[in-house]
Write a protein that holds these residues in place. Structure first.
Motif, short mmCIF file in Angstrom:
data_model
loop_
_atom_site.label_atom_id
_atom_site.label_comp_id
_atom_site.label_asym_id
_atom_site.label_seq_id
_atom_site.Cartn_x
_atom_site.Cartn_y
_atom_site.Cartn_z
N LEU A 1 0.83 -1.20 0.00
CA LEU A 1 0.00 0.00 0.00
C LEU A 1 0.87 1.25 0.00
O LEU A 1 1.93 1.28 0.63
CB LEU A 1 -0.91 0.02 1.22
CG LEU A 1 -1.97 -1.07 1.34
CD1 LEU A 1 -2.69 -0.95 2.68
CD2 LEU A 1 -2.96 -0.99 0.21
N THR A 2 0.40 2.29 -0.66
CA THR A 2 1.08 3.58 -0.61
C THR A 2 0.81 4.21 0.76
O THR A 2 -0.07 3.76 1.50
CB THR A 2 0.57 4.53 -1.71
OG1 THR A 2 -0.82 4.84 -1.43
CG2 THR A 2 0.71 3.91 -3.09
N GLU A 3 1.54 5.26 1.08
CA GLU A 3 1.31 5.95 2.37
C GLU A 3 -0.13 6.46 2.47
O GLU A 3 -0.75 6.35 3.51
CB GLU A 3 2.30 7.10 2.56
CG GLU A 3 3.69 6.64 2.92
CD GLU A 3 3.72 5.75 4.17
OE1 GLU A 3 3.10 6.11 5.20
OE2 GLU A 3 4.35 4.68 4.10
N ALA A 4 -0.64 7.02 1.38
CA ALA A 4 -2.01 7.53 1.40
C ALA A 4 -3.01 6.39 1.60
O ALA A 4 -3.98 6.53 2.36
CB ALA A 4 -2.32 8.28 0.11
N GLU A 5 -2.79 5.25 0.95
CA GLU A 5 -3.68 4.11 1.12
C GLU A 5 -3.62 3.56 2.54
O GLU A 5 -4.65 3.22 3.12
CB GLU A 5 -3.32 3.01 0.11
CG GLU A 5 -3.69 3.36 -1.31
CD GLU A 5 -3.13 2.38 -2.32
OE1 GLU A 5 -3.68 2.33 -3.43
OE2 GLU A 5 -2.13 1.68 -2.02
N LYS A 6 -2.42 3.50 3.12
CA LYS A 6 -2.28 3.04 4.50
C LYS A 6 -3.06 3.95 5.45
O LYS A 6 -3.75 3.48 6.36
CB LYS A 6 -0.81 3.03 4.93
CG LYS A 6 0.00 1.92 4.33
CD LYS A 6 1.46 2.04 4.77
CE LYS A 6 2.33 1.07 4.02
NZ LYS A 6 3.76 1.25 4.36
N ARG A 7 -2.93 5.24 5.23
CA ARG A 7 -3.62 6.20 6.11
C ARG A 7 -5.13 6.06 5.98
O ARG A 7 -5.84 6.00 6.99
CB ARG A 7 -3.20 7.62 5.75
CG ARG A 7 -3.86 8.66 6.63
CD ARG A 7 -3.34 10.04 6.32
NE ARG A 7 -4.11 11.00 7.05
CZ ARG A 7 -3.62 11.85 7.92
NH1 ARG A 7 -2.33 11.86 8.16
NH2 ARG A 7 -4.39 12.70 8.53
N LEU A 8 -5.64 5.99 4.75
CA LEU A 8 -7.09 5.85 4.57
C LEU A 8 -7.57 4.52 5.12
O LEU A 8 -8.62 4.45 5.75
CB LEU A 8 -7.47 6.00 3.10
CG LEU A 8 -8.97 5.93 2.82
CD1 LEU A 8 -9.73 6.99 3.61
CD2 LEU A 8 -9.24 6.08 1.33
N TRP A 9 -6.83 3.45 4.93
CA TRP A 9 -7.22 2.14 5.44
C TRP A 9 -7.36 2.18 6.96
O TRP A 9 -8.33 1.67 7.53
CB TRP A 9 -6.20 1.09 5.01
CG TRP A 9 -6.49 -0.30 5.49
CD1 TRP A 9 -5.66 -1.10 6.21
CD2 TRP A 9 -7.68 -1.07 5.27
NE1 TRP A 9 -6.26 -2.31 6.46
CE2 TRP A 9 -7.50 -2.32 5.90
CE3 TRP A 9 -8.89 -0.80 4.63
CZ2 TRP A 9 -8.48 -3.31 5.90
CZ3 TRP A 9 -9.87 -1.80 4.62
CH2 TRP A 9 -9.66 -3.03 5.24
N TRP A 10 -6.42 2.82 7.65
CA TRP A 10 -6.51 2.93 9.10
C TRP A 10 -7.79 3.67 9.49
O TRP A 10 -8.52 3.24 10.38
CB TRP A 10 -5.28 3.66 9.66
CG TRP A 10 -5.28 3.66 11.16
CD1 TRP A 10 -4.71 2.75 11.98
CD2 TRP A 10 -5.92 4.62 12.02
NE1 TRP A 10 -4.94 3.06 13.29
CE2 TRP A 10 -5.69 4.22 13.35
CE3 TRP A 10 -6.66 5.78 11.81
CZ2 TRP A 10 -6.16 4.92 14.45
CZ3 TRP A 10 -7.13 6.49 12.90
CH2 TRP A 10 -6.89 6.06 14.20
N HIS A 11 -8.07 4.77 8.82
CA HIS A 11 -9.25 5.57 9.14
C HIS A 11 -10.54 4.83 8.80
O HIS A 11 -11.53 4.95 9.53
CB HIS A 11 -9.20 6.92 8.42
CG HIS A 11 -8.23 7.87 9.06
ND1 HIS A 11 -8.51 8.59 10.20
CD2 HIS A 11 -6.97 8.20 8.71
CE1 HIS A 11 -7.48 9.32 10.54
NE2 HIS A 11 -6.52 9.11 9.65
N LEU A 12 -10.57 4.09 7.72
CA LEU A 12 -11.77 3.33 7.37
C LEU A 12 -12.07 2.27 8.43
O LEU A 12 -13.22 1.99 8.73
CB LEU A 12 -11.62 2.65 6.00
CG LEU A 12 -11.65 3.57 4.79
CD1 LEU A 12 -11.33 2.80 3.51
CD2 LEU A 12 -12.98 4.30 4.66
N ARG A 13 -11.03 1.69 9.00
CA ARG A 13 -11.23 0.65 10.02
C ARG A 13 -11.52 1.22 11.40
O ARG A 13 -12.28 0.63 12.15
CB ARG A 13 -10.01 -0.25 10.10
CG ARG A 13 -9.87 -1.14 8.89
CD ARG A 13 -8.72 -2.10 9.03
NE ARG A 13 -7.52 -1.36 9.36
CZ ARG A 13 -6.47 -1.86 9.99
NH1 ARG A 13 -6.47 -3.11 10.37
NH2 ARG A 13 -5.42 -1.13 10.25
#
Length: 156
Positions: free
Chosen positions: A26-38
């Motif tokens: 995952l890119t940094e942006a994807e990692k950040r959004l994934w954390w927030h979605l969860r």
């Protein structure tokens, strides 16, 4: 369709393999959004999966129940060839009944609250009536008349 069921069409073997690879990088942006979605967007019926193979494509994040796809786009998506590919891809996903939201990496990294508010609104709209071919929202049917035929409060 519950989140635990597969989409209507199976993924192509190539897309499934690509999704597995993308989940590990995952890119940094994807990692950040994934954390927030969860952690910050736990709305009933909003179970998101990451790097989901749908037909020949891979969606960054997908809520199967709401038929919502969230894409995090890097700089390469601003080129003409990528824009044309994204348009074809989005048309396919829409034909499968999905809505697609796109956010640039920069927005996910700098304005996460705006991104989450937009996703939350899209999830809420998934429970709202869908527009018909004329662009008007289809309203649910009116409630059935009461069994007493409305005479319960009539004067006698």
């Amino acid at each position: 369709m519950p989140w635990s069921q597969q989409p209507r069409r199976t993924a192509s073997p190539r897309a499934a393999a690509n999704a597995k690879t993308l989940r590990r990088s995952l890119t940094e942006a994807e990692k950040r959004l994934w954390w927030h979605l969860r952690h910050r967007l736990p709305v009933d019926g909003s179970h998101f999966r990451r790097q989901v193979a749908l037909g020949p494509y891979v969606a960054d994040f997908c809520c199967l129940t709401a038929r919502l796809i969230v894409e995090v786009d890097g700089e390469q998506h601003s080129f003409e060839a990528s824009t044309a590919y994204d348009a074809r891809r989005d048309a396919y996903l829409r034909s499968e009944g999905f809505r697609v939201l796109r956010f640039p990496n920069r927005m996910v990294l700098r304005e996460i609250d705006t991104v989450l508010d937009t996703i939350h609104a899209a999830l809420a709209a998934s429970n709202a009536p869908l527009p018909d071919s004329a662009g008007q929202a289809e309203l649910p049917p009116p409630p059935a008349p009461s069994p007493q035929g409305g005479e319960a409060f009539a004067e006698r």
